[in-house]
Design an enzyme around this catalytic site. Structure first.
Site, PDB file in Angstrom:
ATOM      1  N   ARG A   4       0.560  -0.939   0.505  1.00 63.23           N
ATOM      2  CA  ARG A   4      -0.390   0.249   0.108  1.00 63.23           C
ATOM      3  C   ARG A   4       1.212   1.024  -0.177  1.00 63.23           C
ATOM      4  NH1 ARG A   4      -4.274  -0.785   4.705  1.00 63.23           N
ATOM      5  NH2 ARG A   4      -5.195   0.977   3.994  1.00 63.23           N
ATOM      6  N   ASP A  62      -3.391   7.060   3.497  1.00 59.85           N
ATOM      7  CA  ASP A  62      -2.752   7.512   2.658  1.00 59.85           C
ATOM      8  C   ASP A  62      -2.786   8.491   3.105  1.00 59.85           C
ATOM      9  OD1 ASP A  62      -6.069   7.585   1.266  1.00 59.85           O
ATOM     10  OD2 ASP A  62      -4.696   9.278   1.486  1.00 59.85           O
ATOM     11  N   HIS A 122      -5.791   6.926  12.285  1.00 67.38           N
ATOM     12  CA  HIS A 122      -5.651   5.979  12.185  1.00 67.38           C
ATOM     13  C   HIS A 122      -4.118   5.853  11.655  1.00 67.38           C
ATOM     14  CE1 HIS A 122     -10.048   4.308  12.117  1.00 67.38           C
ATOM     15  NE2 HIS A 122      -9.774   4.434  13.324  1.00 67.38           N
ATOM     16  N   CYS A 165      10.836   1.302  21.725  1.00 65.93           N
ATOM     17  CA  CYS A 165      10.756   2.818  22.410  1.00 65.93           C
ATOM     18  C   CYS A 165       9.770   4.045  22.202  1.00 65.93           C
ATOM     19  CB  CYS A 165      12.666   4.028  22.314  1.00 65.93           C
ATOM     20  SG  CYS A 165      12.583   4.124  20.238  1.00 65.93           S
ATOM     21  N   CYS A 190      16.425   3.856  19.231  1.00 65.31           N
ATOM     22  CA  CYS A 190      16.900   3.434  20.365  1.00 65.31           C
ATOM     23  C   CYS A 190      17.619   2.188  18.732  1.00 65.31           C
ATOM     24  CB  CYS A 190      15.642   2.822  20.584  1.00 65.31           C
ATOM     25  SG  CYS A 190      15.193   1.057  19.858  1.00 65.31           S
ATOM     26  N   GLY A 236     -16.994   9.594   2.783  1.00 68.13           N
ATOM     27  CA  GLY A 236     -16.442   8.109   2.070  1.00 68.13           C
ATOM     28  C   GLY A 236     -16.248   7.013   3.094  1.00 68.13           C
ATOM     29  N   SER A 292     -18.062   4.176   5.707  1.00 69.73           N
ATOM     30  CA  SER A 292     -19.285   3.476   5.958  1.00 69.73           C
ATOM     31  C   SER A 292     -19.810   3.607   6.763  1.00 69.73           C
ATOM     32  CB  SER A 292     -18.588   1.693   5.602  1.00 69.73           C
ATOM     33  OG  SER A 292     -17.956   1.335   6.685  1.00 69.73           O
TER      34      SER A 292
HETATM   35  C1  BV8 Z   1     -10.554   1.404  19.752  1.00 70.21           C
HETATM   36  C2  BV8 Z   1      -5.860   1.760  10.019  1.00 70.21           C
HETATM   37  C3  BV8 Z   1     -10.587   1.813  21.870  1.00 70.21           C
HETATM   38  C4  BV8 Z   1      -5.911   0.585   9.452  1.00 70.21           C
HETATM   39  C5  BV8 Z   1      -8.656   0.697  10.695  1.00 70.21           C
HETATM   40  C6  BV8 Z   1     -13.255  -6.496  20.690  1.00 70.21           C
HETATM   41  C7  BV8 Z   1     -12.030  -5.203  20.073  1.00 70.21           C
HETATM   42  C8  BV8 Z   1     -11.366  -4.649  20.609  1.00 70.21           C
HETATM   43  C9  BV8 Z   1     -11.981  -3.047  19.874  1.00 70.21           C
HETATM   44  C10 BV8 Z   1     -13.175  -3.530  19.349  1.00 70.21           C
HETATM   45  C11 BV8 Z   1     -13.530  -5.099  19.416  1.00 70.21           C
HETATM   46  N1  BV8 Z   1     -15.197  -4.365  18.715  1.00 70.21           N
HETATM   47  C12 BV8 Z   1     -15.317  -3.475  18.389  1.00 70.21           C
HETATM   48  C13 BV8 Z   1     -14.281  -2.287  18.861  1.00 70.21           C
HETATM   49  C14 BV8 Z   1     -13.540  -1.574  18.255  1.00 70.21           C
HETATM   50  C15 BV8 Z   1     -12.941  -1.530  16.677  1.00 70.21           C
HETATM   51  C16 BV8 Z   1     -14.129  -1.727  16.040  1.00 70.21           C
HETATM   52  O1  BV8 Z   1     -14.632  -0.436  15.532  1.00 70.21           O
HETATM   53  N2  BV8 Z   1     -14.009  -3.409  15.204  1.00 70.21           N
HETATM   54  C17 BV8 Z   1     -15.065  -2.923  14.435  1.00 70.21           C
HETATM   55  C18 BV8 Z   1     -14.618  -3.729  13.233  1.00 70.21           C
HETATM   56  C19 BV8 Z   1     -16.246  -3.632  14.803  1.00 70.21           C
HETATM   57  N3  BV8 Z   1     -12.198  -0.408  16.497  1.00 70.21           N
HETATM   58  C20 BV8 Z   1     -11.367  -0.520  17.187  1.00 70.21           C
HETATM   59  O2  BV8 Z   1     -10.316  -0.822  17.984  1.00 70.21           O
HETATM   60  C21 BV8 Z   1     -10.494   1.400  17.109  1.00 70.21           C
HETATM   61  N4  BV8 Z   1      -9.597   1.263  18.692  1.00 70.21           N
HETATM   62  O3  BV8 Z   1     -11.484   0.734  19.491  1.00 70.21           O
HETATM   63  O4  BV8 Z   1      -9.872   1.794  21.333  1.00 70.21           O
HETATM   64  C22 BV8 Z   1     -10.232   3.193  21.918  1.00 70.21           C
HETATM   65  C23 BV8 Z   1     -12.294   4.145  21.873  1.00 70.21           C
HETATM   66  C24 BV8 Z   1     -12.201   5.244  21.988  1.00 70.21           C
HETATM   67  C25 BV8 Z   1     -10.751   6.281  22.564  1.00 70.21           C
HETATM   68  C26 BV8 Z   1     -10.596   4.934  23.155  1.00 70.21           C
HETATM   69  C27 BV8 Z   1      -9.719   4.022  22.992  1.00 70.21           C
HETATM   70  C28 BV8 Z   1      -9.786   1.082  16.357  1.00 70.21           C
HETATM   71  C29 BV8 Z   1      -9.841   0.792  15.178  1.00 70.21           C
HETATM   72  C30 BV8 Z   1      -8.729   0.877  13.688  1.00 70.21           C
HETATM   73  C31 BV8 Z   1      -8.428   0.391  12.632  1.00 70.21           C
HETATM   74  N5  BV8 Z   1      -7.840   0.465  11.724  1.00 70.21           N
HETATM   75  N6  BV8 Z   1      -7.211   1.687   9.998  1.00 70.21           N
HETATM   76  C32 BV8 Z   1      -5.267  -0.351   7.711  1.00 70.21           C
HETATM   77  O5  BV8 Z   1      -6.290   1.140   7.141  1.00 70.21           O
HETATM   78  O6  BV8 Z   1      -4.500  -0.349   6.816  1.00 70.21           O
HETATM   79  S1  BV8 Z   1      -9.749   0.799  10.228  1.00 70.21           S
HETATM   80  C33 BV8 Z   1      -9.898   1.101   8.664  1.00 70.21           C
HETATM   81  O7  BV8 Z   1     -11.406   0.932   8.165  1.00 70.21           O
HETATM   82  C34 BV8 Z   1      -9.843   2.556   8.191  1.00 70.21           C
HETATM   83  O8  BV8 Z   1      -9.003   2.777   8.400  1.00 70.21           O
HETATM   84  C35 BV8 Z   1     -11.073   3.169   8.441  1.00 70.21           C
HETATM   85  O9  BV8 Z   1     -11.199   3.463   9.376  1.00 70.21           O
HETATM   86  C36 BV8 Z   1     -11.613   1.823   8.517  1.00 70.21           C
HETATM   87  C37 BV8 Z   1     -13.822   2.106   8.184  1.00 70.21           C
HETATM   88  O10 BV8 Z   1     -13.242   1.582   6.560  1.00 70.21           O
HETATM   89  P1  BV8 Z   1     -14.113   3.776   5.815  1.00 70.21           P
HETATM   90  O11 BV8 Z   1     -12.895   4.320   5.494  1.00 70.21           O
HETATM   91  O12 BV8 Z   1     -15.020   3.553   6.046  1.00 70.21           O
HETATM   92  O13 BV8 Z   1     -13.478   2.437   4.033  1.00 70.21           O
HETATM   93  P2  BV8 Z   1     -14.768   1.631   4.032  1.00 70.21           P
HETATM   94  O14 BV8 Z   1     -14.243   0.571   2.538  1.00 70.21           O
HETATM   95  O15 BV8 Z   1     -15.256   0.825   5.135  1.00 70.21           O
HETATM   96  O16 BV8 Z   1     -16.240   2.512   3.121  1.00 70.21           O
HETATM   97  C38 BV8 Z   1     -15.592   3.550   2.434  1.00 70.21           C
HETATM   98  C39 BV8 Z   1     -17.270   3.950   2.050  1.00 70.21           C
HETATM   99  O17 BV8 Z   1     -16.786   4.494   1.322  1.00 70.21           O
HETATM  100  C40 BV8 Z   1     -18.459   2.361   1.554  1.00 70.21           C
HETATM  101  O18 BV8 Z   1     -19.495   3.654   2.541  1.00 70.21           O
HETATM  102  C41 BV8 Z   1     -19.144   3.451   0.347  1.00 70.21           C
HETATM  103  O19 BV8 Z   1     -19.731   3.387   0.301  1.00 70.21           O
HETATM  104  C42 BV8 Z   1     -17.761   4.942  -0.009  1.00 70.21           C
HETATM  105  N7  BV8 Z   1     -16.827   5.612  -0.951  1.00 70.21           N
HETATM  106  C43 BV8 Z   1     -16.423   4.327  -2.125  1.00 70.21           C
HETATM  107  N8  BV8 Z   1     -15.952   5.033  -3.074  1.00 70.21           N
HETATM  108  C44 BV8 Z   1     -17.105   6.348  -3.175  1.00 70.21           C
HETATM  109  C45 BV8 Z   1     -17.127   6.340  -1.922  1.00 70.21           C
HETATM  110  N9  BV8 Z   1     -17.764   7.441  -1.367  1.00 70.21           N
HETATM  111  C46 BV8 Z   1     -17.717   8.942  -2.044  1.00 70.21           C
HETATM  112  N10 BV8 Z   1     -17.135   8.817  -3.365  1.00 70.21           N
HETATM  113  C47 BV8 Z   1     -17.127   7.557  -3.805  1.00 70.21           C
HETATM  114  N11 BV8 Z   1     -16.244   7.799  -5.058  1.00 70.21           N
END
Ligand code: BV8
Length: 247
Positions: A70, A105, A120, A131, A150, A187, A189
């Site tokens: 990526r 990105d 993220h 470190c 480190c 953009g 979900s």
């Molecule tokens: C947290 C980096 C606590 C990686 C990402 C069990 C254990 C631990 C945690 C959890 C658990 N159960 C639930 C959780 C919480 C968990 C979570 O939410 N899980 C989900 C699966 C239920 N979250 C976490 O763990 C987070 N941390 O909760 O810590 C905390 C909370 C608050 C305060 C303090 C502590 C950390 C989550 C981070 C994960 N890392 N990314 C990488 O990128 O490689 S997540 C990854 O998916 C992305 O970064 C993004 O954030 C996420 C969602 O993706 P989207 O960006 O929405 O993309 P997607 O493809 O889904 O959708 C695209 C959309 O665009 C669609 O709607 C489509 O229709 C639209 N689209 C497409 N084309 C277009 C368009 N719109 C307009 N124009 C177009 N042309």
């Protein structure tokens, strides 16, 4: 300094704060695949398995490969009209402005965004689990790389927030959400927290909420307004409307 009627309440423009949240959909038209547009799998792995500390401990080489591919792909893509429209809004809006992206990105900064939080993390940064320091990194990362601070080997990872880890910038983000008068998502979900819950925090303070997406999402019902269409079309139009402040 103009005055706005925000929900019937007169406010000077300098008081009106806008918070924008972007997701993978804003980068889709630049050629970066979204997460859930595909079948949610990468090389047969569930995304959550690869983007997690457990996944990294289980198979660091696989996770490094996932991010190296990526990171290398960034050189082949460029910001699009939606990224540029958000730069125009940041520069011309006379109130406070914060852009929060879930994307890792670099298209927002390449478009010119400055008031930007990568909640993220970023593909072009490396992090030392030894470190805790982070640094700019544009090439491939691997298990043999040493921390530039480190010197430890085997503890360097992409500076990405994985599932189960605490997102970056939460204090700043929550502060802005507590003051905002307009919240716009572009953009995303709405499937990952805490980002998916930001609209609820904005509504709680009476903000205008607008979802820009090419399709309806599971979060659409939480927004007061929707702009359905490609980000490169609906975002410039919304920015024009907001700057016209005819609302
Ligand atoms: C947290 C980096 C606590 C990686 C990402 C069990 C254990 C631990 C945690 C959890 C658990 N159960 C639930 C959780 C919480 C968990 C979570 O939410 N899980 C989900 C699966 C239920 N979250 C976490 O763990 C987070 N941390 O909760 O810590 C905390 C909370 C608050 C305060 C303090 C502590 C950390 C989550 C981070 C994960 N890392 N990314 C990488 O990128 O490689 S997540 C990854 O998916 C992305 O970064 C993004 O954030 C996420 C969602 O993706 P989207 O960006 O929405 O993309 P997607 O493809 O889904 O959708 C695209 C959309 O665009 C669609 O709607 C489509 O229709 C639209 N689209 C497409 N084309 C277009 C368009 N719109 C307009 N124009 C177009 N042309």
């Amino acid at each position: 300094m103009g005055w706005l009627s925000v929900g019937g309440v007169g406010m000077s423009e300098s008081e009106v704060e806008i918070v924008i949240l972007t997701g993978a959909g804003i980068s889709a038209e630049s050629g970066i695949a979204t997460f859930r547009g595909a079948d949610g799998l990468w090389e047969g792995h569930r995304f959550e398995d690869v983007a997690s500390p457990e996944g990294f401990r289980r198979d660091p080489g696989l996770v490094h490969r996932f991010y190296n591919l990526r990171r290398a792909g960034l050189g082949e893509v460029a910001p699009n009209a939606a990224h540029l429209a958000l730069v125009r809004l940041e520069r011309e809006w006379r109130g406070r402005f914060l852009l929060v992206t879930q994307n890792v990105d670099d298209l927002h900064e390449r478009a010119g965004s400055e008031r930007l939080v990568h909640m993220h993390g970023e593909l072009k940064k490396a992090l030392c689990e030894g470190c805790g320091k982070s640094w700019e990194w544009v090439g491939d990362l691997g298990t043999g790389d040493a921390c530039v601070y480190c010197g430890r080997v085997g503890v360097v990872r992409p500076d990405i927030v994985w599932f189960g880890e605490i997102p970056y910038g939460m204090d700043e983000i929550l502060g802005a959400l507590g003051r905002c008068r307009i919240f716009v998502s572009v953009g995303t979900s709405g499937s990952v927290y805490p980002a998916a819950g930001f609209v609820d925090l904005a509504r709680r303070v009476g903000a205008r909420t607008v979802e820009c997406n090419v399709a309806e999402t599971s979060a659409s019902g939480n927004f007061g307004e929707r702009r359905t269409g490609l980000a490169t079309e609906v975002v410039p139009a919304l920015v024009e409307e907001l700057l016209g402040s005819a609302w």
